[in-house]
Scaffold this motif. Structure first.
Motif, mmCIF file in Angstrom:
data_model
loop_
_atom_site.group_PDB
_atom_site.id
_atom_site.type_symbol
_atom_site.label_atom_id
_atom_site.label_comp_id
_atom_site.label_asym_id
_atom_site.label_seq_id
_atom_site.Cartn_x
_atom_site.Cartn_y
_atom_site.Cartn_z
ATOM 1 N N ILE A 246 20.316 49.926 15.970
ATOM 2 C CA ILE A 246 20.539 51.133 15.188
ATOM 3 C C ILE A 246 21.271 50.783 13.894
ATOM 4 N N GLY A 247 20.966 51.533 12.859
ATOM 5 C CA GLY A 247 21.631 51.316 11.584
ATOM 6 C C GLY A 247 23.060 51.858 11.624
ATOM 7 N N SER A 248 23.923 51.351 10.733
ATOM 8 C CA SER A 248 25.305 51.826 10.742
ATOM 9 C C SER A 248 25.887 51.804 9.338
ATOM 10 N N THR A 249 26.975 52.552 9.173
ATOM 11 C CA THR A 249 27.660 52.567 7.892
ATOM 12 C C THR A 249 28.543 51.327 7.796
ATOM 13 N N GLU A 250 29.167 51.182 6.634
ATOM 14 C CA GLU A 250 30.048 50.035 6.389
ATOM 15 C C GLU A 250 31.093 49.865 7.486
ATOM 16 N N ASP A 251 31.692 51.003 7.900
ATOM 17 C CA ASP A 251 32.767 50.854 8.883
ATOM 18 C C ASP A 251 32.278 51.026 10.330
ATOM 19 N N GLY A 252 31.017 50.738 10.549
ATOM 20 C CA GLY A 252 30.564 50.591 11.929
ATOM 21 C C GLY A 252 30.149 51.876 12.626
ATOM 22 N N GLU A 253 30.042 52.969 11.847
ATOM 23 C CA GLU A 253 29.612 54.203 12.481
ATOM 24 C C GLU A 253 28.086 54.240 12.502
ATOM 25 N N THR A 254 27.526 54.455 13.666
ATOM 26 C CA THR A 254 26.071 54.425 13.757
ATOM 27 C C THR A 254 25.468 55.645 13.073
ATOM 28 N N ILE A 255 24.264 55.439 12.549
ATOM 29 C CA ILE A 255 23.551 56.546 11.912
ATOM 30 C C ILE A 255 22.432 56.957 12.852
ATOM 31 N N LYS A 256 22.545 58.172 13.302
ATOM 32 C CA LYS A 256 21.580 58.667 14.285
ATOM 33 C C LYS A 256 20.153 58.623 13.733
ATOM 34 N N GLY A 257 19.231 58.168 14.563
ATOM 35 C CA GLY A 257 17.828 58.166 14.163
ATOM 36 C C GLY A 257 17.449 57.044 13.228
ATOM 37 N N SER A 258 18.340 56.083 13.047
ATOM 38 C CA SER A 258 18.027 55.024 12.090
ATOM 39 C C SER A 258 17.699 53.723 12.807
ATOM 40 N N ILE A 259 17.079 52.828 12.073
ATOM 41 C CA ILE A 259 16.774 51.492 12.581
ATOM 42 C C ILE A 259 17.417 50.509 11.620
#
Lengths: 232, 293, 310
Positions: B245-258
């Motif tokens: 799953i994709g994530s932001t800089e500080d490690g928060e996952t982005i729902k629905g992302s790859i």
């Protein structure tokens, strides 16, 4: 000579007076915290650990005197740092005996604070030293630094809102040390995704690191009683 | 063509061998499910050993249907090529050794059609096989272990995918696995066209996969640089990408992302190229082949 | 009669071996055409080329007046074949096998038609049984049903009696005659046994090492009263001239420098008498073998073949 003695006396007195002030302040903070026998709170937890990729989680916090605290993700899965029990101040202030030392003044953000060091009298206690940054006006703790024997050093920062009267924060930031992340060989689910290979520096990043957990609390239900089962 | 496909499907699904694969898969998955039902929590604890020291983890939630399915797929999909080869390696050579190929090739259908119908029929078999895996490993696992967030362990960390963000990933992962398996089927088909017995192509397909996988995984620079990018096995595990799953800089996952979609698309494209090349080669060779069996 | 199969200068090389070498022949409508040759003579290769299983190295095949390589599908719709052993899908039932090949031949076969077909070969009772439980004879009969299910005009049977018991062989023979006489099919049947061809075929070809030895009407080729008699005289050319003036002209083989007559062996004394009266100086009179003798000798004395080829 007399002057010198007088000066010394005065100095001692002022020291004593200062110690008195600090003890009073700590006691006031403690009193405030003691108003809360238990609470249940809804919050959102954001975790920032280098080897964890997790979404912001909806959590419930449960607390019961003297030092029981549980962060629960009712629906899904959350990784809660082991030291997180210390986000509850009564754990810091109420457990065991300690000597209080005045460590002067400082600032947290723009606020002037009193710095207090707590030294546990029990040599075997896990906590070696706690430093509290207390807002003397509101009589709440804004920041703590705790050094433990086993779990490294962790830091807490708190900001307050509606529940300041109970010494309960709206936002808690918990910083902690993480151990190395390592997986037993052969159980990971890697594949060649075409992304760059990890450099040595990046691998180093995964080693002993500070992790951070932020909890935003939207509301407390205070002193309504909580079943013990929640903490199991 | 539709008639031919029906005939080929009829032949595949009337063969006892075909059901062997389904039985093996069912037995395998049930064993894993049983194991995880009994020891799942311990196993998770073992896996996340280093994390256990710093974090409180609810292991009973970790062992959920999605996680069980993910575990099953990781263990199983590596071996499915053997089951694919078992059927695909037989489609032409099996008929050659049985003697029916000469009847088939003397019928008023072109050889190209015969090969394409056989490949399509194999595709239906592979699809059925994956559907079977999906039903047993996903549907039954969810029924037994429940739904919850999926934690994926990678060498550089853990990631958590929320329960309601998982299902579509399985859908695409199975789709990707299908394409990967169709490459295996195409290799088997090509070998099958060139052989007069069915054991040869099956063993050869498995052999090729083993060798290519070994080369893919050997960290020898010259292989990594000049050979690996051209091996199909390098791209076979791309289905896992849907669970990164994709994530932001500080490690928060982005729902629905790859995390790395281009990598998956590239893998998929590479596998498609393989399929087209291998099937074309099979058609070409079969068209020129003198049927002497 | 129009030609059903026309083969011109057909050849096939497998690496260094010429399996079929410059072969030409014609099968006419209504023929039961015997394809005779010992094992390895090129019969199967030729038949497989007729069925597009093997690509010719050279030459042309046309069937139903259409070029086989350009009208493959049209032609094959009208062709039924049993190629060597009747191998079918062992794990499928007789009915399923028949249904598959009916469908592949491009016809819509309903259950009634398929069952009728099975009944014709005596397998209607075993329609649901898997082929692997069948005897060789039953498989052969099913193979025939498969070859005939789409009602083809041309039927090609490659060694159809291989592995059959005497009853099976007799049944096969009757079937071929039935197909030819009652249903008017054109049939090509190959065998390495002259006796089999003799009983069913009206025309035949003998091939050896991929080459045509002889082609013609069976009745003529196998007429037991006709032997080849070879004469050796002091002057063969003059002797020929003289014989052409006599009743023997019709028997005189019009081929090589050798002087050969196709005639009844019993007439040899009369021939010699004629020659003597014409003052032809005879060195030798050599009654040669019949076609049958030649064919039988192929396996043991391949050298004899050439004399018939000429």
């Amino acid at each position: 000579m007399q002057r010198i003695i007088l000066l010394l006396l005065l100095f001692q007195f002022s020291l004593f007076a200062q110690a008195q002030d600090i003890n009073v302040l700590v006691q006031k903070v403690k009193d405030k915290i003691n108003l809360v026998n238990d609470y249940e709170a809804n919050g959102r937890m954001k975790t920032n650990v280098v080897f964890l990729k997790v979404p912001v989680a909806t959590v419930k916090l449960f607390f019961k005197k003297p030092n029981r605290l549980r962060i629960k993700n009712e629906k899904g899965i959350s990784f809660v740092p082991k030291g997180a029990v210390n986000i509850n101040m009564s754990n810091v202030l109420s457990s065991g005996k300690y000597s209080v030392l005045d460590a002067g003044n400082d600032k947290v953000g723009s606020r002037a604070v009193k710095v207090v060091k707590l030294l546990p009298e029990d040599d075997n206690a896990d906590v070696v030293l706690s430093t509290l940054y207390i807002d003397p006006v509101n009589q709440v703790i804004l920041k703590t630094k705790t050094t433990t024997r086993d779990n490294g050093t962790y830091e807490l920062e708190m900001s307050y809102g509606k529940y300041i009267a109970y010494g309960l924060p709206d936002k808690i930031t918990f910083s902690f040390n993480t151990k190395d992340y390592k997986m037993p060989k052969g159980v990971t689910f890697d594949f060649e995704d075409g992304s760059q290979k990890k450099t040595a520096a990046e691998k180093e990043k995964l080693k002993n690191q500070k992790g951070k957990m932020e909890i935003f609390i939207n509301g407390y239900i205070i002193n309504k009683g909580i079943a013990d089962g929640v903490f199991n | 063509m539709w008639n031919l496909l029906q005939i080929e499907l009829f032949k595949i699904f009337k063969k006892p061998r075909t059901y062997l694969a389904f039985a093996i898969i069912a037995a395998f998955i049930f064993l894993i499910q049983l194991g995880l039902l009994v020891n799942g929590k311990d196993w998770m604890k073992f896996m996340l050993g280093s994390l256990d020291e710093t974090m409180n983890i609810d292991y009973s939630k970790l062992v959920n249907g999605y996680a069980v399915c993910f575990f099953v797929l990781n263990l199983l999909l590596v071996h499915v090529p053997i089951l694919v080869a078992l059927v695909a390696g037989d489609v032409v050579s099996g008929e050659a050794s049985m003697g029916t190929l000469r009847l088939l090739a003397a019928k008023p259908v072109s050889r190209t059609q015969i090969i394409l119908a056989k490949y399509l029929a194999t595709a239906v078999y592979v699809f059925a096989l994956l559907l079977w895996i999906a039903v047993i490993s996903l549907v039954i696992s969810i029924a037994v272990f429940g739904e919850n967030d999926l934690v994926v362990a990678k060498t550089n960390g853990l990631q958590l995918i929320e329960a309601n963000d998982v299902l579509w990933r399985y859908f695409f992962a199975f789709g990707f696995a299908f394409i990967a398996m169709m490459v295996v089927a195409a290799i088997s088909l090509l070998l099958s066209v060139m052989s007069e017995n069915s054991i040869g192509p099956i063993v050869a397909t498995v052999g090729i996969i083993i060798v290519c996988t070994l080369i893919s995984e050997m960290e020898i620079p010259i292989y990594q640089k000049y050979i690996k990018p051209y091996l199909f096995t390098t791209y076979m595990l791309g289905w896992k990408g849907f669970f990164y799953i994709g994530s932001t800089e500080d490690g928060e996952t982005i729902k629905g992302s790859i995390q790395y979609l281009p990598g998956i698309i590239k893998s998929m494209a590479a596998l498609m190229v393989y399929i087209v090349a291998l099937v074309s080669a099979a058609v070409f060779i079969f068209r020129k082949k003198d049927i002497l069996s | 009669m129009p030609a059903i199969i026309k083969v011109n200068n057909l050849s096939k090389q497998f690496k260094e071996i010429n399996a079929v070498d410059d072969l030409s022949f014609t099968v006419e409508q209504g023929d039961v055409y015997g394809f005779l040759g010992q094992n390895g003579a090129g019969k199967s290769t030729t038949i497989r080329m007729l069925l597009t299983l093997i690509k010719p190295s050279g030459g042309e095949i046309s069937i139903f007046d259409k070029n086989l390589s350009t009208h493959r599908s049209d032609i094959l719709k009208q062709v039924g074949a049993v190629i060597e052993k009747p191998d079918l899908y062992k794990y499928l039932s007789a009915y399923d096998n028949l249904a598959i090949f009916a469908k592949m031949s491009g016809i819509k076969a309903d259950k009634k038609l398929l069952m009728e077909q099975l009944k014709m070969v005596g397998l209607d009772e075993r329609a649901g049984s898997k082929v692997k439980t069948f005897s060789q004879g039953m498989k052969q009969r099913l193979g025939i049903a498969v070859a005939l299910v789409h009602n083809p005009q041309l039927i090609i049977l490659d060694e159809p009696t291989n592995g059959l018991d005497p009853q099976g062989i007799a049944d096969m023979r009757n079937l071929i005659l039935h197909l030819s006489r009652e249903l008017g099919k054109t049939i090509v049947v190959s065998s390495h046994l002259l006796s089999e061809i003799e009983l069913v075929a009206n025309r035949m070809i003998i091939i050896h090492k991929g080459k045509k030895i002889v082609e013609g009407k069976v009745a003529e080729l196998l007429d037991p009263s006709k032997s080849l008699v070879q004469l050796e005289t002091v002057d063969n050319v003059a002797a020929r001239e003289k014989l052409l003036q006599t009743n023997w002209a019709a028997s005189l083989q019009n081929n090589t420098v050798k002087l050969q007559l196709k005639m009844n062996k019993e007439d040899v004394p009369a021939l010699i008498a004629t020659l003597v009266t014409m003052q032809v100086q005879v060195l030798s009179v050599d009654p040669m073998h019949s076609l049958e003798d030649y064919f039988l000798s192929l396996t043991t004395q391949p050298g004899h073949v050439e004399s018939f080829a000429n």
